[in-house]
Design a protein around this motif. Structure first.
Motif, PDB file in Angstrom:
ATOM      1  N   PRO A 800       0.810  -1.223   0.000  1.00 48.12           N
ATOM      2  CA  PRO A 800       0.000   0.000   0.000  1.00 48.12           C
ATOM      3  C   PRO A 800       0.845   1.276   0.000  1.00 48.12           C
ATOM      4  CG  PRO A 800      -0.840  -1.578   1.603  1.00 48.12           C
ATOM      5  CD  PRO A 800       0.448  -2.122   1.114  1.00 48.12           C
ATOM      6  N   GLU A 801       1.984   1.240   0.686  1.00 46.59           N
ATOM      7  CA  GLU A 801       2.841   2.434   0.736  1.00 46.59           C
ATOM      8  C   GLU A 801       3.402   2.773  -0.643  1.00 46.59           C
ATOM      9  OE1 GLU A 801       7.120   3.825   2.667  1.00 46.59           O
ATOM     10  OE2 GLU A 801       5.931   2.329   3.730  1.00 46.59           O
ATOM     11  N   SER A 884      12.223   4.608   4.077  1.00 49.41           N
ATOM     12  CA  SER A 884      11.103   4.244   4.941  1.00 49.41           C
ATOM     13  C   SER A 884      11.424   2.891   5.579  1.00 49.41           C
ATOM     14  CB  SER A 884       9.809   4.170   4.123  1.00 49.41           C
ATOM     15  OG  SER A 884       8.749   3.742   4.926  1.00 49.41           O
ATOM     16  N   ALA A 885      12.387   2.929   6.516  1.00 46.76           N
ATOM     17  CA  ALA A 885      12.844   1.717   7.189  1.00 46.76           C
ATOM     18  C   ALA A 885      13.398   2.124   8.548  1.00 46.76           C
ATOM     19  CB  ALA A 885      13.931   1.030   6.352  1.00 46.76           C
ATOM     20  N   CYS A 886      13.536   1.170   9.436  1.00 40.82           N
ATOM     21  CA  CYS A 886      13.996   1.477  10.794  1.00 40.82           C
ATOM     22  C   CYS A 886      15.512   1.703  10.826  1.00 40.82           C
ATOM     23  CB  CYS A 886      13.646   0.333  11.742  1.00 40.82           C
ATOM     24  SG  CYS A 886      11.872   0.004  11.869  1.00 40.82           S
ATOM     25  N   GLU A 887      15.929   2.623  11.688  1.00 40.83           N
ATOM     26  CA  GLU A 887      17.350   2.817  12.032  1.00 40.83           C
ATOM     27  C   GLU A 887      18.239   3.070  10.830  1.00 40.83           C
ATOM     28  OE1 GLU A 887      18.329  -0.769  14.119  1.00 40.83           O
ATOM     29  OE2 GLU A 887      17.490  -0.068  15.998  1.00 40.83           O
ATOM     30  N   THR A 888      17.811   3.914   9.911  1.00 39.80           N
ATOM     31  CA  THR A 888      18.641   4.188   8.736  1.00 39.80           C
ATOM     32  C   THR A 888      19.565   5.379   8.935  1.00 39.80           C
ATOM     33  OG1 THR A 888      16.852   5.509   7.789  1.00 39.80           O
ATOM     34  CG2 THR A 888      16.985   3.194   7.123  1.00 39.80           C
ATOM     35  N   THR A 925       2.733   5.273  11.242  1.00 44.47           N
ATOM     36  CA  THR A 925       3.444   6.548  11.125  1.00 44.47           C
ATOM     37  C   THR A 925       3.932   6.757   9.705  1.00 44.47           C
ATOM     38  OG1 THR A 925       4.204   6.402  13.417  1.00 44.47           O
ATOM     39  CG2 THR A 925       5.411   7.885  11.968  1.00 44.47           C
ATOM     40  N   VAL A 926       4.506   5.712   9.152  1.00 47.10           N
ATOM     41  CA  VAL A 926       5.059   5.812   7.802  1.00 47.10           C
ATOM     42  C   VAL A 926       3.978   6.172   6.797  1.00 47.10           C
ATOM     43  CG1 VAL A 926       6.092   4.480   5.937  1.00 47.10           C
ATOM     44  CG2 VAL A 926       6.986   4.267   8.260  1.00 47.10           C
ATOM     45  N   GLN A 969       7.431   8.891  17.472  1.00 46.72           N
ATOM     46  CA  GLN A 969       7.143   8.615  16.068  1.00 46.72           C
ATOM     47  C   GLN A 969       7.024   9.906  15.253  1.00 46.72           C
ATOM     48  OE1 GLN A 969       6.820   5.300  14.498  1.00 46.72           O
ATOM     49  NE2 GLN A 969       8.119   5.199  16.321  1.00 46.72           N
ATOM     50  N   ARG A 970       6.625  10.981  15.909  1.00 44.70           N
ATOM     51  CA  ARG A 970       6.511  12.251  15.184  1.00 44.70           C
ATOM     52  C   ARG A 970       7.884  12.860  14.878  1.00 44.70           C
ATOM     53  NH1 ARG A 970       2.365  13.529  19.081  1.00 44.70           N
ATOM     54  NH2 ARG A 970       3.591  15.256  19.940  1.00 44.70           N
TER      55      ARG A 970
END
Length: 978
Positions: A800-801, A884-888, A925-926, A969-970
């Motif tokens: 969906p993203e 759009s990924a964690c800890e980048t 959030t993404v 998250q913001r």
């Protein structure tokens, strides 16, 4: 009865030598004497008979240690030469045998005239040998060996250079498989090693190791001479460990020496040498790893070696010195006075065996001096310190200009002068002359070019430590020297991961920050910025140098174009990713590959030096000056944050005005606690009202202690609502500066005042601003992977993203959109997307590898797309990447100033504008942030990467009123680049 003819006697002698029968040897010599009485002075056979008899006496002398035989042999051999004048077919053999006898007598009596005469005779003999004759390689080897002996006695470099040339010629004459080839290989390797010891050329060391390895391969298990190449190879591996600090070299050397020692059991006449060598390396390993057993074993081996070297033995002085050094080390470790007294006594005896004029006297002086200074620290006897100083001064005067051992002596002198300064022996205890002398010698040690980069770098870091401790006037110079040497040392390492490990394990991670802080204390803000830029992001700088644009060379003439081509070729070879071979892969010589890389770097450095000689290119690839760096602020001020142990500062860099330095109301201790509090607060679950009180407290402290003092000084440089760039160093790198604020009703926050971006360095930002011709159509790739092979969870929102991104982008022909997902989103598929598209959106799992940061990665279907993979790509025409990924955008705590994370990697590879995440990000959030971001970025139907920071800023603000979204998250997303 007629005696046997010379030819018959020669046959008997050969049979006797083959049987190794001493009684038979005596009999043959007696028969030679009988024959000599028959053949008078004019007989045609007398010359050959004299030559044979002289050679047999020489042989018996060697076997039985009877010097009288040698003294009798030499006059006989002289007469043989006289009876074989120029043109005589036997003159070559007579010359060679007389030269061998004279060389042997020099070994017993050290009469230099014997050595000089032997060399003259060997040169004449070599001239008599036809090219290709079987005697040619032997003559070359003999002359080279005698020249090597004279070099050891007189330290004449030309003798050593000639010996190396002759050994190389001899080796070329011996085919692979020749039974004597291993001897020549070892001889040449040892002379290259000797030249390395004197001149410090790494190529000599690498060549010596390669030759020793070949020699060892020719002496397999069971070979009678295997112990020799084992011992020699181990010594050179140890020398390379000392030079480059590769633990594998040290462990390999110890293993080889153990095998060599096993081949020389108790009772073997040559057991002392491997005992000494193994003990030395165990001592070194003790210094590296503090294993007491290594030190105790070393001392036991040294004692055994010394017992095998009685007074008069040529190896005794080596054993004395080595045992003394090991005992001195154990005294420092355990405080046993007997060890110290023994060490001093042994060093004094060793010095007595190296009288004035001996080439090894300087090292004996240095060894004794070091032990005496240790004794002074323990017993405070001023005479010990004074004698130590005198010995070291004398040692230094005895060394040649290019002797790498000067570094050790300079370092020891610095230690002694510091002891004078601290002890008050010069008067008040505040003696500045002693302190100045100490710093002079530390500086000199760091500048002994022949000593190699790693020892020089270690010496410079010692200089840094002492100038800081004593607040000496050379502090800034020490920092500058250390950073220059660190840069040179890192450039010689073959892989980015090895560079990172060196930065993490060996060198202080805040060297550049402390240097900048030193410059600020002296009031030189511009210099502080230059030093930061020079000493940070070294790993990235090494890579980007190899991709430097060279278009301006085209107008500088043919020579410049040739140099440009050479520079590009070498850069391309160095920039290739290193081959990945599991340890022990057959047919892969990792050592040879590393040596090849170092030589490429040397050639590259020479090409750079040539380019700098071209008019207008004198600063090619040199660290940028502040006047150049200031251009990074042309679109808005840059705030550099410095956290050193002495103070915390912010430097505001505007485009045209002078920089402003601000001392912040915090210190590194408070900052460290703040970083840890942020980590804990982000990981905590939100409260019932979706709030995180600990996070809010941390953001308030960040505002008060760091951001507000900067904001209070920004009015003169940036109007409200404009863009600013943060360039954080060390601890500041882990703080969400863009999110700082009071978090009270009507209270100020940074996001209300300015649009924040980040840059890992000023140079990176300037590189990102380079303009390239943009195509009319934007090539945009969206890469998504919801089920990678190595992840434990599935990302439900990836598809969906990506569709949401497609729907928000302008349609063709403005944007050419490619979606890569599911089974197509492999590592190779992602790499192709990176290569073929200048706008990118990644939606997948991201991981930050804290042990090996260059293995941080986007997780694809088959294999991870790692940061190391990204660094090998040239993305200089790329505009934008949304991660759009964690800890980048999470750095490595051990080396924060290298900024090793995915977002920084993309920017250093060339992407102008990157959005990354500071910690874990939720799917919800993404989705909402992506929607808002792309709406603001391209809502008017156009694409411009310069708008990314403001689009992110507005998207985050639009989510601020959403009480269902946790605060962490913001503020998780951050912008890097233009």
């Amino acid at each position: 009865m007629l005696p046997l003819s010379p030819n018959q006697l020669a046959d008997l002698a050969e049979q006797c030598l083959r049987r190794d029968d001493p009684h038979a040897l005596d009999k043959v010599i007696s028969l030679h004497y009988d024959a000599l009485g028959y053949y008078n002075a004019m007989h045609a056979c007398r010359g050959q008979l004299l030559c044979n008899l002289g050679t047999m006496l020489h042989t018996r002398s060697e076997r039985q240690g009877n010097n009288q035989d040698l003294d009798e042999a030499i006059p006989l051999l002289r007469e043989s030469v006289a009876l074989h004048p120029g043109g005589h077919p036997n003159r070559f053999m007579s010359l060679s045998n007389l030269a061998n006898g004279l060389s042997a007598r020099f070994g017993h009596r050290s009469n230099v005239q014997d050595l000089d005469e032997a060399i003259v005779l060997q040169r004449e003999a070599l001239a008599l040998v036809p090219v290709g004759h079987t005697h040619q390689y032997m003559s070359l080897n003999n002359l080279a060996t005698t020249l090597s002996t004279r070099f050891q006695h007189r330290d004449n470099r030309q003798d050593l250079a000639d010996a190396i040339t002759l050994y190389r010629e001899a080796l070329d004459l011996l085919p692979v498989g020749h039974p004597n080839r291993f001897v020549l290989l070892n001889n040449l390797a040892k002379r290259l090693s000797a030249r390395f010891d004197r001149q410090g050329d790494d190529q000599d060391l690498d060549d010596a190791i390669a030759l020793h390895r070949e020699a060892l391969a020719l002496c397999p298990v069971g070979h009678p001479h295997r112990s020799r190449p084992l011992n020699d190879l181990a010594k050179q591996l140890f020398a390379r460990f000392d030079r480059r600090n590769n633990n594998e070299d040290l462990d390999d050397a110890i293993a080889l020496h153990r095998e060599a020692l096993a081949l020389r059991p108790v009772g073997h006449p040559h057991r002392s040498k491997p005992l000494n060598d193994l003990a030395n390396q165990l001592s070194t390993r003790f210094h590296c790893r503090s294993n007491d057993q290594d030190l105790d074993d070393a001392i036991a081996l040294h004692r055994e070696a010394l017992a095998l070297c009685p007074v008069g033995h040529q190896e005794r002085v080596t054993s004395l010195t080595n045992l003394a050094n090991a005992l001195s080390t154990r005294f420092k470790h355990r405080g046993n006075d007997e060890n110290l007294d023994d060490a001093i006594a042994l060093n004094r005896e060793a010095l007595a065996l190296h009288p004035v004029g001996h080439p090894h006297r300087p090292i004996s002086l240095q060894s004794l001096a070091t032990t005496l200074s240790t004794c002074f620290e323990h017993r405070h006897n001023g005479q010990d310190l004074q004698e130590s100083l005198e010995n070291l001064r004398c040692a230094l005067t005895l060394m040649t200009q290019h002797d790498p051992r000067q570094l050790i002596v300079h370092t020891s002198l610095a230690t002694v002068y510091l002891l004078f300064h601290q002890s008050g022996l010069d008067g008040t205890g505040e003696d500045t002359d002693s302190l100045n002398a100490a710093m002079h010698h530390l500086k000199a040690a760091a500048n002994v070019v022949s000593a190699g980069l790693l020892p020089r770098l270690q010496a410079s870091l010692s200089w840094v430590r002492h100038v800081r401790q004593h607040s000496h006037g050379t502090e800034l110079e020490a920092y500058v020297t250390s950073m220059q040497l660190l840069d040179a040392y890192m450039s010689a390492m073959a892989s980015v991961s090895s560079r990172h490990n060196a930065m993490k394990d060996i060198f202080p991670s805040i060297l550049a920050v402390e240097a900048a802080s030193c410059a600020l204390r002296s009031g030189d803000t511009c210099r502080a910025v230059e030093l930061l830029e020079q000493g940070r992001t070294i790993i990235w700088t090494q890579m980007t140098r190899l991709r430097t644009p060279l278009d301006s060379f085209q107008t500088c003439g043919d020579h410049a174009v040739i140099l440009m081509k050479r520079f590009r070729e070498l850069s391309s070879l160095i920039d290739k990713p290193p081959a990945s071979h599991p340890e022990g892969t057959p047919g892969v010589d990792v050592e040879a590959e590393e040596t090849k890389y170092r030589r490429l770097v040397e050639d590259w450095n020479r090409a750079v030096e040539e380019i700098r000689k071209i008019k207008g290119f004198s600063r090619f690839l040199l660290p940028p000056l502040f006047s150049d760096l200031q251009d990074a602020a042309r679109d808005g001020p840059i705030i550099v944050l410095i956290a050193s142990k002495s103070s915390c500062n912010a430097i505001i860099i505007p485009h045209k005005q002078p920089p402003t330095s601000i001392q912040l109301p915090t210190d590194w201790g408070k900052l460290l606690k703040l970083v840890l509090r942020f980590r804990e607060a982000v990981q905590k679950q939100a409260g019932p009202k979706r709030t995180k009180p600990e996070l809010i407290k941390a953001l308030r402290e960040l505002w008060c202690d760091v951001v507000r003092p900067v904001v209070d000084n920004l009015d003169g440089f940036a109007c409200r609502g404009s863009r600013i760039w943060w360039c954080p160093t060390w601890l500041f790198s882990f703080l969400p500066l863009h999110a700082a604020g009071e978090y009270r009703q009507h209270g100020p926050s940074l996001s209300q005042l300015y649009v924040s971006s980040y840059t890992p360095s000023l140079t990176a930002l300037m590189r990102a601003r380079r303009s390239y011709d943009r195509s009319l159509s934007v090539h945009f790739a969206a890469v998504g992977q919801n089920r990678p092979s190595s992840a434990s969870s599935t990302l439900d929102c990836v598809e969906p993203e990506l569709e949401l991104v497609r729907s928000l982008l302008p349609p063709p022909p403005t944007v050419s959109f490619t979606k890569i997902t599911s089974i197509d989103a492999t590592k190779s598929g992602a790499l192709c997307a990176l290569r073929d598209n200048t706008w990118l959106h990644f939606a997948c799992h991201g991981t930050q590898n804290f042990e090996e940061p260059f293995r941080s990665a986007f997780l694809m279907r088959d294999q991870p797309l790692s940061l190391l993979d990204i660094t090998q790509m040239n993305l200089s025409r790329h505009e934008f990447a949304f991660l759009s990924a964690c800890e980048t955008a999470v750095g490595d705590f051990h080396t924060p100033d290298e900024v090793v994370h995915l977002a920084a990697g993309l920017q250093f590879a060339g992407v102008k504008s990157v959005i990354g995440t500071l910690w874990r990000v939720d799917d919800s959030t993404v989705q909402r942030l992506v929607d808002a971001f792309y709406t603001y970025l391209c809502g008017d139907g156009t694409m411009n990467s310069k708008r990314a920071a403001r689009a992110l800023h507005r998207a985050v603000q639009s989510l601020a009123c959403d009480k269902d979204m946790p605060l962490d998250q913001r503020i998780v997303f951050m912008h890097i680049g233009i």
